[in-house]
Motif scaffolding. Structure first.
Motif, PDB file in Angstrom:
ATOM      1  N   VAL A 308       0.843  -1.200   0.000  1.00 28.31           N
ATOM      2  CA  VAL A 308       0.000   0.000   0.000  1.00 28.31           C
ATOM      3  C   VAL A 308       0.877   1.249   0.000  1.00 28.31           C
ATOM      4  O   VAL A 308       0.654   2.204  -0.759  1.00 28.31           O
ATOM      5  CB  VAL A 308      -0.944  -0.005   1.212  1.00 28.31           C
ATOM      6  N   ARG A 309       1.907   1.255   0.828  1.00 32.43           N
ATOM      7  CA  ARG A 309       2.807   2.420   0.893  1.00 32.43           C
ATOM      8  C   ARG A 309       3.549   2.627  -0.428  1.00 32.43           C
ATOM      9  O   ARG A 309       3.799   3.751  -0.848  1.00 32.43           O
ATOM     10  CB  ARG A 309       3.810   2.247   2.041  1.00 32.43           C
ATOM     11  N   ASN A 310       3.910   1.528  -1.084  1.00 30.80           N
ATOM     12  CA  ASN A 310       4.631   1.657  -2.349  1.00 30.80           C
ATOM     13  C   ASN A 310       3.732   2.166  -3.462  1.00 30.80           C
ATOM     14  O   ASN A 310       4.185   2.890  -4.356  1.00 30.80           O
ATOM     15  CB  ASN A 310       5.255   0.309  -2.735  1.00 30.80           C
ATOM     16  N   VAL A 311       2.456   1.790  -3.422  1.00 35.21           N
ATOM     17  CA  VAL A 311       1.519   2.341  -4.399  1.00 35.21           C
ATOM     18  C   VAL A 311       1.379   3.841  -4.181  1.00 35.21           C
ATOM     19  O   VAL A 311       1.370   4.640  -5.135  1.00 35.21           O
ATOM     20  CB  VAL A 311       0.148   1.637  -4.303  1.00 35.21           C
ATOM     21  N   TRP A 312       1.278   4.259  -2.913  1.00 35.55           N
ATOM     22  CA  TRP A 312       1.226   5.699  -2.606  1.00 35.55           C
ATOM     23  C   TRP A 312       2.473   6.399  -3.151  1.00 35.55           C
ATOM     24  O   TRP A 312       2.387   7.458  -3.773  1.00 35.55           O
ATOM     25  CB  TRP A 312       1.117   5.915  -1.100  1.00 35.55           C
ATOM     26  N   ARG A 313       3.638   5.811  -2.903  1.00 30.49           N
ATOM     27  CA  ARG A 313       4.878   6.444  -3.342  1.00 30.49           C
ATOM     28  C   ARG A 313       4.918   6.598  -4.860  1.00 30.49           C
ATOM     29  O   ARG A 313       5.404   7.609  -5.381  1.00 30.49           O
ATOM     30  CB  ARG A 313       6.082   5.621  -2.866  1.00 30.49           C
ATOM     31  N   LEU A 314       4.399   5.597  -5.578  1.00 25.91           N
ATOM     32  CA  LEU A 314       4.414   5.651  -7.037  1.00 25.91           C
ATOM     33  C   LEU A 314       3.584   6.814  -7.561  1.00 25.91           C
ATOM     34  O   LEU A 314       4.008   7.533  -8.474  1.00 25.91           O
ATOM     35  CB  LEU A 314       3.879   4.330  -7.607  1.00 25.91           C
ATOM     36  N   TYR A 315       2.396   7.019  -6.990  1.00 27.42           N
ATOM     37  CA  TYR A 315       1.473   8.024  -7.501  1.00 27.42           C
ATOM     38  C   TYR A 315       1.484   9.327  -6.713  1.00 27.42           C
ATOM     39  O   TYR A 315       1.167  10.386  -7.272  1.00 27.42           O
ATOM     40  CB  TYR A 315       0.035   7.478  -7.491  1.00 27.42           C
ATOM     41  N   GLY A 317       3.999  10.610  -4.389  1.00 29.09           N
ATOM     42  CA  GLY A 317       5.198  11.299  -3.931  1.00 29.09           C
ATOM     43  C   GLY A 317       5.544  10.975  -2.486  1.00 29.09           C
ATOM     44  O   GLY A 317       5.045  10.028  -1.892  1.00 29.09           O
ATOM     45  N   TRP A 318       6.414  11.811  -1.890  1.00 31.96           N
ATOM     46  CA  TRP A 318       6.918  11.483  -0.555  1.00 31.96           C
ATOM     47  C   TRP A 318       6.073  12.041   0.570  1.00 31.96           C
ATOM     48  O   TRP A 318       6.146  11.571   1.702  1.00 31.96           O
ATOM     49  CB  TRP A 318       8.360  11.981  -0.401  1.00 31.96           C
ATOM     50  N   TRP A 319       5.255  13.060   0.317  1.00 30.71           N
ATOM     51  CA  TRP A 319       4.462  13.641   1.397  1.00 30.71           C
ATOM     52  C   TRP A 319       3.267  12.750   1.694  1.00 30.71           C
ATOM     53  O   TRP A 319       2.564  12.294   0.784  1.00 30.71           O
ATOM     54  CB  TRP A 319       3.999  15.057   1.033  1.00 30.71           C
ATOM     55  N   ASP A 320       2.985  12.527   2.986  1.00 27.50           N
ATOM     56  CA  ASP A 320       1.954  11.579   3.391  1.00 27.50           C
ATOM     57  C   ASP A 320       0.580  12.194   3.614  1.00 27.50           C
ATOM     58  O   ASP A 320      -0.361  11.508   4.000  1.00 27.50           O
ATOM     59  CB  ASP A 320       2.381  10.834   4.657  1.00 27.50           C
TER      60      ASP A 320
END
Length: 421
Positions: A308-315, A317-320
Protein backbone atom coordinates in the motif's frame (compact mmCIF):
# COMPACT_ATOMS: atom_id res chain seq x y z
CA UNK A 1 12.45 -35.30 0.89
CA UNK A 2 13.00 -34.21 -2.70
CA UNK A 3 11.89 -30.81 -3.89
CA UNK A 4 8.87 -32.09 -5.83
CA UNK A 5 7.54 -33.99 -2.82
CA UNK A 6 8.06 -30.86 -0.74
CA UNK A 7 6.25 -28.79 -3.36
CA UNK A 8 3.27 -31.12 -3.41
CA UNK A 9 3.14 -31.28 0.36
CA UNK A 10 3.08 -27.51 0.68
CA UNK A 11 0.42 -27.13 -2.00
CA UNK A 12 -1.91 -29.75 -0.51
CA UNK A 13 -1.36 -28.69 3.10
CA UNK A 14 0.34 -31.93 4.19
CA UNK A 15 3.28 -29.71 5.09
CA UNK A 16 3.10 -26.31 6.76
CA UNK A 17 4.65 -23.41 4.88
CA UNK A 18 5.66 -21.93 8.25
CA UNK A 19 8.26 -24.70 8.50
CA UNK A 20 9.65 -24.07 5.01
CA UNK A 21 10.40 -20.39 4.48
CA UNK A 22 10.95 -19.90 0.74
CA UNK A 23 14.37 -18.34 1.33
CA UNK A 24 15.55 -21.26 3.48
CA UNK A 25 15.11 -24.10 0.98
CA UNK A 26 18.56 -25.17 -0.21
CA UNK A 27 19.52 -28.43 -1.89
CA UNK A 28 21.07 -30.14 -4.88
CA UNK A 29 19.77 -30.06 -8.43
CA UNK A 30 16.70 -32.11 -9.23
CA UNK A 31 15.31 -32.84 -12.66
CA UNK A 32 11.76 -31.47 -12.68
CA UNK A 33 11.03 -32.15 -16.37
CA UNK A 34 13.00 -33.90 -19.14
CA UNK A 35 16.40 -32.24 -19.50
CA UNK A 36 15.25 -29.51 -17.10
CA UNK A 37 16.99 -29.06 -13.75
CA UNK A 38 16.12 -26.95 -10.75
CA UNK A 39 18.51 -25.90 -8.00
CA UNK A 40 16.75 -24.67 -4.85
CA UNK A 41 18.99 -22.09 -3.26
CA UNK A 42 18.68 -18.74 -1.50
CA UNK A 43 17.77 -17.67 -5.03
CA UNK A 44 16.87 -20.54 -7.33
CA UNK A 45 18.49 -21.51 -10.61
CA UNK A 46 16.76 -23.19 -13.56
CA UNK A 47 18.92 -25.26 -15.91
CA UNK A 48 18.01 -26.42 -19.41
CA UNK A 49 20.14 -28.97 -21.26
CA UNK A 50 20.19 -28.50 -25.05
CA UNK A 51 22.15 -29.88 -27.96
CA UNK A 52 24.38 -26.79 -27.95
CA UNK A 53 25.01 -26.61 -24.21
CA UNK A 54 23.29 -25.35 -21.10
CA UNK A 55 20.91 -22.46 -20.70
CA UNK A 56 20.67 -21.15 -17.14
CA UNK A 57 17.98 -18.81 -15.89
CA UNK A 58 19.81 -17.01 -13.09
CA UNK A 59 23.11 -18.26 -11.72
CA UNK A 60 22.96 -17.81 -7.95
CA UNK A 61 24.15 -15.40 -5.29
CA UNK A 62 27.75 -14.46 -4.59
CA UNK A 63 27.88 -16.74 -1.54
CA UNK A 64 26.08 -19.70 -3.19
CA UNK A 65 27.34 -19.51 -6.78
CA UNK A 66 30.05 -22.14 -6.38
CA UNK A 67 27.70 -24.59 -4.68
CA UNK A 68 25.07 -24.02 -7.38
CA UNK A 69 27.68 -24.60 -10.09
CA UNK A 70 28.75 -27.85 -8.46
CA UNK A 71 25.12 -28.98 -8.25
CA UNK A 72 24.62 -28.24 -11.94
CA UNK A 73 27.77 -30.12 -12.85
CA UNK A 74 26.61 -33.28 -11.06
CA UNK A 75 23.75 -33.31 -13.56
CA UNK A 76 25.25 -31.98 -16.80
CA UNK A 77 28.82 -31.22 -17.82
CA UNK A 78 28.23 -29.52 -21.17
CA UNK A 79 29.42 -25.91 -21.52
CA UNK A 80 27.21 -23.04 -20.47
CA UNK A 81 25.91 -21.52 -23.67
CA UNK A 82 23.61 -18.76 -22.36
CA UNK A 83 22.71 -17.32 -18.98
CA UNK A 84 19.59 -15.22 -18.59
CA UNK A 85 19.40 -12.81 -15.65
CA UNK A 86 15.78 -12.41 -14.59
CA UNK A 87 16.77 -9.15 -12.87
CA UNK A 88 19.76 -7.48 -11.31
CA UNK A 89 19.31 -8.39 -7.65
CA UNK A 90 22.58 -9.69 -6.29
CA UNK A 91 21.18 -13.02 -5.14
CA UNK A 92 20.41 -13.96 -8.76
CA UNK A 93 23.20 -12.78 -11.02
CA UNK A 94 26.51 -14.12 -9.76
CA UNK A 95 28.08 -17.34 -10.95
CA UNK A 96 28.84 -16.70 -14.62
CA UNK A 97 32.60 -16.15 -14.00
CA UNK A 98 32.90 -19.76 -12.79
CA UNK A 99 31.60 -21.03 -16.13
CA UNK A 100 33.81 -18.55 -17.97
CA UNK A 101 36.84 -20.02 -16.21
CA UNK A 102 35.76 -23.47 -17.38
CA UNK A 103 35.38 -22.25 -20.94
CA UNK A 104 38.85 -20.66 -20.95
CA UNK A 105 40.43 -23.81 -19.56
CA UNK A 106 38.71 -25.95 -22.19
CA UNK A 107 39.32 -23.55 -25.06
CA UNK A 108 35.55 -23.33 -25.54
CA UNK A 109 33.48 -20.26 -26.46
CA UNK A 110 32.62 -18.04 -23.53
CA UNK A 111 29.01 -18.09 -22.35
CA UNK A 112 26.84 -15.13 -23.19
CA UNK A 113 24.62 -13.27 -20.74
CA UNK A 114 21.23 -11.90 -21.79
CA UNK A 115 19.12 -9.49 -19.74
CA UNK A 116 16.72 -6.59 -20.00
CA UNK A 117 18.13 -3.26 -21.19
CA UNK A 118 17.58 -1.59 -17.80
CA UNK A 119 19.73 -4.09 -15.92
CA UNK A 120 23.10 -2.38 -16.56
CA UNK A 121 21.77 0.84 -15.02
CA UNK A 122 20.85 -1.16 -11.91
CA UNK A 123 24.41 -2.43 -11.60
CA UNK A 124 25.67 1.14 -12.04
CA UNK A 125 23.36 2.29 -9.25
CA UNK A 126 24.48 -0.52 -6.96
CA UNK A 127 28.07 0.59 -7.35
CA UNK A 128 27.12 4.22 -6.62
CA UNK A 129 25.07 3.28 -3.53
CA UNK A 130 27.34 0.55 -2.20
CA UNK A 131 27.46 1.91 1.35
CA UNK A 132 23.73 2.44 1.64
CA UNK A 133 22.97 -1.03 0.30
CA UNK A 134 25.41 -2.54 2.78
CA UNK A 135 23.56 -0.84 5.64
CA UNK A 136 20.00 -1.67 4.64
CA UNK A 137 20.71 -5.28 3.74
CA UNK A 138 22.61 -5.85 6.97
CA UNK A 139 19.52 -4.53 8.75
CA UNK A 140 16.99 -6.43 6.64
CA UNK A 141 18.69 -9.81 7.05
CA UNK A 142 20.15 -9.26 10.56
CA UNK A 143 23.67 -9.63 9.14
CA UNK A 144 26.03 -7.14 10.85
CA UNK A 145 29.14 -6.47 8.79
CA UNK A 146 27.53 -7.41 5.47
CA UNK A 147 29.24 -5.72 2.54
CA UNK A 148 27.42 -5.06 -0.71
CA UNK A 149 29.30 -6.31 -3.81
CA UNK A 150 30.85 -3.88 -6.26
CA UNK A 151 31.91 -6.23 -9.09
CA UNK A 152 29.19 -7.28 -11.54
CA UNK A 153 29.00 -9.34 -14.72
CA UNK A 154 27.22 -7.05 -17.17
CA UNK A 155 25.13 -8.63 -19.95
CA UNK A 156 26.45 -9.20 -23.47
CA UNK A 157 23.02 -8.77 -25.05
CA UNK A 158 20.00 -6.76 -23.91
CA UNK A 159 16.44 -6.44 -25.15
CA UNK A 160 13.48 -4.12 -24.68
CA UNK A 161 10.05 -5.80 -24.70
CA UNK A 162 10.60 -9.41 -25.73
CA UNK A 163 13.26 -11.60 -27.28
CA UNK A 164 13.45 -15.18 -28.56
CA UNK A 165 16.77 -16.83 -27.79
CA UNK A 166 17.39 -20.02 -29.77
CA UNK A 167 19.85 -22.57 -28.38
CA UNK A 168 20.22 -26.13 -29.63
CA UNK A 169 17.16 -25.83 -31.83
CA UNK A 170 14.94 -24.71 -28.95
CA UNK A 171 13.33 -21.34 -28.40
CA UNK A 172 13.50 -19.56 -25.07
CA UNK A 173 11.00 -16.71 -24.99
CA UNK A 174 12.06 -13.73 -22.86
CA UNK A 175 9.50 -11.16 -21.76
CA UNK A 176 9.97 -7.94 -19.86
CA UNK A 177 7.68 -6.86 -17.06
CA UNK A 178 7.91 -4.38 -14.21
CA UNK A 179 7.38 -5.97 -10.83
CA UNK A 180 9.82 -6.22 -7.97
CA UNK A 181 12.23 -4.43 -10.29
CA UNK A 182 12.01 -2.37 -13.45
CA UNK A 183 14.47 -4.67 -15.27
CA UNK A 184 12.62 -7.96 -14.73
CA UNK A 185 12.50 -10.83 -17.23
CA UNK A 186 10.42 -13.98 -17.25
CA UNK A 187 11.22 -16.92 -19.51
CA UNK A 188 8.89 -19.38 -21.19
CA UNK A 189 10.14 -22.51 -22.97
CA UNK A 190 7.21 -23.53 -25.20
CA UNK A 191 8.49 -26.95 -26.26
CA UNK A 192 8.78 -27.96 -22.60
CA UNK A 193 5.88 -25.87 -21.27
CA UNK A 194 8.21 -24.63 -18.54
CA UNK A 195 8.01 -21.13 -17.09
CA UNK A 196 10.97 -19.64 -15.19
CA UNK A 197 9.61 -16.47 -13.66
CA UNK A 198 12.32 -15.06 -11.41
CA UNK A 199 10.95 -13.08 -8.47
CA UNK A 200 7.55 -12.49 -10.02
CA UNK A 201 6.61 -15.50 -7.87
CA UNK A 202 8.41 -16.44 -4.63
CA UNK A 203 6.02 -18.62 -2.61
CA UNK A 204 5.13 -15.61 -0.46
CA UNK A 205 3.05 -12.46 -0.66
CA UNK A 206 4.71 -10.52 -3.50
CA UNK A 207 7.71 -8.41 -2.54
CA UNK A 208 6.03 -5.29 -3.87
CA UNK A 209 6.45 -3.08 -0.84
CA UNK A 210 9.96 -3.54 0.61
CA UNK A 211 10.32 -0.51 2.91
CA UNK A 212 14.06 -0.02 2.39
CA UNK A 213 14.34 -0.51 -1.35
CA UNK A 214 13.48 1.40 -4.50
CA UNK A 215 10.08 1.58 -6.18
CA UNK A 216 8.08 -1.58 -6.91
CA UNK A 217 5.28 -1.77 -9.49
CA UNK A 218 2.22 -3.63 -8.21
CA UNK A 219 -0.12 -3.09 -11.19
CA UNK A 220 2.49 -3.91 -13.81
CA UNK A 221 3.40 -6.96 -11.75
CA UNK A 222 -0.20 -8.17 -11.88
CA UNK A 223 -0.26 -7.70 -15.66
CA UNK A 224 2.92 -9.79 -16.02
CA UNK A 225 1.49 -12.57 -13.84
CA UNK A 226 -1.64 -12.75 -15.99
CA UNK A 227 0.48 -12.89 -19.14
CA UNK A 228 2.39 -15.81 -17.64
CA UNK A 229 -0.83 -17.57 -16.68
CA UNK A 230 -2.00 -17.32 -20.29
CA UNK A 231 0.99 -19.41 -21.42
CA UNK A 232 -0.61 -22.50 -19.84
CA UNK A 233 2.72 -23.74 -18.51
CA UNK A 234 2.91 -27.19 -16.99
CA UNK A 235 5.89 -26.35 -14.75
CA UNK A 236 6.58 -23.13 -12.85
CA UNK A 237 10.13 -22.55 -11.61
CA UNK A 238 10.07 -19.60 -9.18
CA UNK A 239 12.85 -17.28 -8.05
CA UNK A 240 12.45 -18.48 -4.47
CA UNK A 241 10.63 -21.45 -3.01
CA UNK A 242 9.72 -24.67 -4.77
CA UNK A 243 8.41 -25.57 -8.24
CA UNK A 244 4.72 -25.87 -9.02
CA UNK A 245 3.76 -28.79 -11.22
CA UNK A 246 0.52 -29.02 -13.19
CA UNK A 247 -1.11 -26.45 -15.44
CA UNK A 248 -4.10 -25.89 -13.17
CA UNK A 249 -1.91 -25.24 -10.15
CA UNK A 250 0.41 -22.95 -12.08
CA UNK A 251 -2.51 -20.93 -13.41
CA UNK A 252 -4.10 -20.65 -9.97
CA UNK A 253 -0.90 -19.52 -8.26
CA UNK A 254 -0.17 -16.86 -10.85
CA UNK A 255 -3.77 -15.64 -11.11
CA UNK A 256 -4.30 -15.36 -7.37
CA UNK A 257 -1.01 -13.52 -6.95
CA UNK A 258 -2.24 -11.06 -9.58
CA UNK A 259 -5.59 -10.79 -7.79
CA UNK A 260 -3.85 -9.86 -4.54
CA UNK A 261 -1.76 -7.16 -6.19
CA UNK A 262 -4.73 -5.78 -8.12
CA UNK A 263 -6.77 -5.54 -4.92
CA UNK A 264 -4.09 -3.66 -2.99
CA UNK A 265 -3.31 -1.36 -5.90
CA UNK A 266 -6.88 -0.57 -6.89
CA UNK A 267 -8.16 0.05 -3.36
CA UNK A 268 -5.20 2.25 -2.48
CA UNK A 269 -5.64 4.29 -5.64
CA UNK A 270 -9.39 4.61 -5.05
CA UNK A 271 -8.77 6.13 -1.61
CA UNK A 272 -6.10 8.43 -3.01
CA UNK A 273 -8.60 9.66 -5.57
CA UNK A 274 -10.99 10.47 -2.73
CA UNK A 275 -8.33 12.62 -1.03
CA UNK A 276 -7.44 10.24 1.81
CA UNK A 277 -4.11 10.60 3.59
CA UNK A 278 -1.51 7.85 3.63
CA UNK A 279 -2.28 7.14 7.28
CA UNK A 280 -5.96 6.62 6.50
CA UNK A 281 -5.18 4.34 3.58
CA UNK A 282 -2.58 2.22 5.38
CA UNK A 283 -5.01 1.54 8.22
CA UNK A 284 -7.98 0.87 5.95
CA UNK A 285 -6.82 -1.24 2.99
CA UNK A 286 -6.49 -4.87 3.99
CA UNK A 287 -5.62 -7.78 1.73
CA UNK A 288 -8.37 -10.39 1.26
CA UNK A 289 -7.98 -13.02 3.98
CA UNK A 290 -8.72 -15.93 1.64
CA UNK A 291 -5.72 -15.00 -0.49
CA UNK A 292 -3.31 -14.60 2.44
CA UNK A 293 -4.33 -18.07 3.61
CA UNK A 294 -2.87 -19.63 0.47
CA UNK A 295 0.46 -21.34 1.29
CA UNK A 296 2.13 -19.41 -1.55
CA UNK A 297 0.81 -15.96 -0.53
CA UNK A 298 1.58 -15.81 3.20
CA UNK A 299 3.24 -12.52 4.23
CA UNK A 300 6.45 -14.16 5.43
CA UNK A 301 8.86 -11.91 3.51
CA UNK A 302 7.10 -8.69 2.52
CA UNK A 303 3.69 -7.48 3.72
CA UNK A 304 0.55 -6.14 2.02
CA UNK A 305 0.69 -3.06 4.26
CA UNK A 306 4.02 -2.16 2.70
CA UNK A 307 2.61 -2.66 -0.80
CA UNK A 308 0.00 0.00 0.00
CA UNK A 309 2.81 2.42 0.89
CA UNK A 310 4.63 1.66 -2.35
CA UNK A 311 1.52 2.34 -4.40
CA UNK A 312 1.23 5.70 -2.61
CA UNK A 313 4.88 6.44 -3.34
CA UNK A 314 4.41 5.65 -7.04
CA UNK A 315 1.47 8.02 -7.50
CA UNK A 316 1.59 10.40 -4.57
CA UNK A 317 5.20 11.30 -3.93
CA UNK A 318 6.92 11.48 -0.55
CA UNK A 319 4.46 13.64 1.40
CA UNK A 320 1.95 11.58 3.39
CA UNK A 321 -0.84 14.16 3.58
CA UNK A 322 -0.17 15.20 7.18
CA UNK A 323 0.46 18.98 7.17
CA UNK A 324 2.79 18.73 10.16
CA UNK A 325 5.10 16.41 8.22
CA UNK A 326 5.50 18.71 5.23
CA UNK A 327 8.09 20.87 7.02
CA UNK A 328 8.50 19.10 10.36
CA UNK A 329 10.45 20.05 13.44
CA UNK A 330 13.53 17.93 14.12
CA UNK A 331 12.39 14.60 15.49
CA UNK A 332 14.49 14.99 18.62
CA UNK A 333 12.96 18.40 19.37
CA UNK A 334 9.42 17.07 19.02
CA UNK A 335 10.26 14.06 21.18
CA UNK A 336 11.78 16.24 23.90
CA UNK A 337 8.64 18.38 23.99
CA UNK A 338 6.28 15.43 24.14
CA UNK A 339 8.35 13.60 26.76
CA UNK A 340 8.42 16.72 28.93
CA UNK A 341 4.64 17.01 28.68
CA UNK A 342 4.32 13.34 29.70
CA UNK A 343 6.42 13.79 32.83
CA UNK A 344 9.86 12.69 31.64
CA UNK A 345 11.64 9.81 29.97
CA UNK A 346 10.97 7.32 32.77
CA UNK A 347 7.21 7.84 32.50
CA UNK A 348 7.23 7.43 28.72
CA UNK A 349 9.47 4.35 28.89
CA UNK A 350 7.25 2.71 31.49
CA UNK A 351 4.14 3.41 29.46
CA UNK A 352 5.81 1.91 26.40
CA UNK A 353 6.58 -1.27 28.34
CA UNK A 354 3.05 -1.46 29.70
CA UNK A 355 1.60 -1.20 26.20
CA UNK A 356 4.01 -3.78 24.84
CA UNK A 357 3.07 -6.24 27.57
CA UNK A 358 -0.53 -6.19 26.31
CA UNK A 359 0.79 -7.97 23.22
CA UNK A 360 -1.89 -7.02 20.69
CA UNK A 361 -0.94 -5.34 17.43
CA UNK A 362 -2.42 -1.92 18.23
CA UNK A 363 -0.67 -1.76 21.59
CA UNK A 364 2.66 -2.87 20.14
CA UNK A 365 2.47 -0.17 17.47
CA UNK A 366 1.83 2.49 20.12
CA UNK A 367 4.59 1.09 22.30
CA UNK A 368 7.02 1.41 19.40
CA UNK A 369 6.22 5.11 19.00
CA UNK A 370 6.68 5.84 22.71
CA UNK A 371 9.90 3.85 23.05
CA UNK A 372 11.40 5.61 20.03
CA UNK A 373 10.26 8.99 21.37
CA UNK A 374 11.98 8.32 24.70
CA UNK A 375 15.27 7.54 22.95
CA UNK A 376 14.96 10.51 20.62
CA UNK A 377 14.39 12.83 23.57
CA UNK A 378 17.33 11.48 25.61
CA UNK A 379 19.68 9.37 23.47
CA UNK A 380 21.95 8.70 26.46
CA UNK A 381 19.17 7.37 28.71
CA UNK A 382 19.77 3.76 29.73
CA UNK A 383 16.14 3.52 30.84
CA UNK A 384 14.92 4.61 27.42
CA UNK A 385 17.17 2.16 25.61
CA UNK A 386 16.19 -0.76 27.84
CA UNK A 387 12.54 0.00 27.13
CA UNK A 388 13.14 0.39 23.40
CA UNK A 389 15.04 -2.91 23.27
CA UNK A 390 12.30 -4.81 25.08
CA UNK A 391 9.51 -3.23 23.05
CA UNK A 392 11.14 -4.04 19.73
CA UNK A 393 12.07 -7.56 20.81
CA UNK A 394 8.38 -8.09 21.51
CA UNK A 395 7.50 -6.52 18.17
CA UNK A 396 9.94 -8.77 16.36
CA UNK A 397 8.48 -11.87 18.03
CA UNK A 398 4.97 -10.88 16.97
CA UNK A 399 5.83 -10.42 13.29
CA UNK A 400 5.92 -12.95 10.43
CA UNK A 401 7.67 -11.08 7.65
CA UNK A 402 11.42 -10.94 7.09
CA UNK A 403 11.14 -7.19 6.49
CA UNK A 404 9.55 -6.36 9.83
CA UNK A 405 11.57 -8.86 11.83
CA UNK A 406 14.81 -7.51 10.37
CA UNK A 407 14.10 -3.87 11.19
CA UNK A 408 12.72 -4.60 14.66
CA UNK A 409 15.59 -6.93 15.56
CA UNK A 410 18.14 -4.38 14.39
CA UNK A 411 16.45 -1.69 16.50
CA UNK A 412 16.39 -3.88 19.59
CA UNK A 413 20.05 -4.81 19.22
CA UNK A 414 20.98 -1.18 18.68
CA UNK A 415 19.40 -0.23 21.99
CA UNK A 416 20.88 -3.22 23.82
CA UNK A 417 24.34 -2.05 22.78
CA UNK A 418 23.56 1.55 23.72
CA UNK A 419 22.32 0.47 27.16
CA UNK A 420 25.50 -1.54 27.76
CA UNK A 421 27.72 1.41 26.82
Amino acid sequence: MNVLDLADGLWTGRLDIKDHHPFSIVGGLEEVAPQTGFVPSFANVAAFATGDGLVLVDTGSSFRARAVHDDVRTWNTTPLHTAVFTHGHVDHCFGVPIYEEEARAAGAPAPRVVAHELLPARFDRYIATNGYNSVINARQFSAPGFRWPTDYRYPDEVYSDSLVVSVGGEDFELYHGRGETDDATWVFVPARRVLACGDFFIWASPNAGNPQKVQRFAKDWAHALRAMAAKNAEVLLPGHGVPIIGADRVRQALSESAELLDYLHDNTLAMMNEGASLDEIVHTVRAPAHLLERPYLRPVYDEPEFVVRNVWRLYGGWWDGDPSSLKPAPRAALAAEMVALAGGVDAVAQRALALASAGDDDSLRLAGHLAQMAVDAEPSSTTAHHARAEVYERRMAAERSTMSKGVFNWTAQESRRAAED
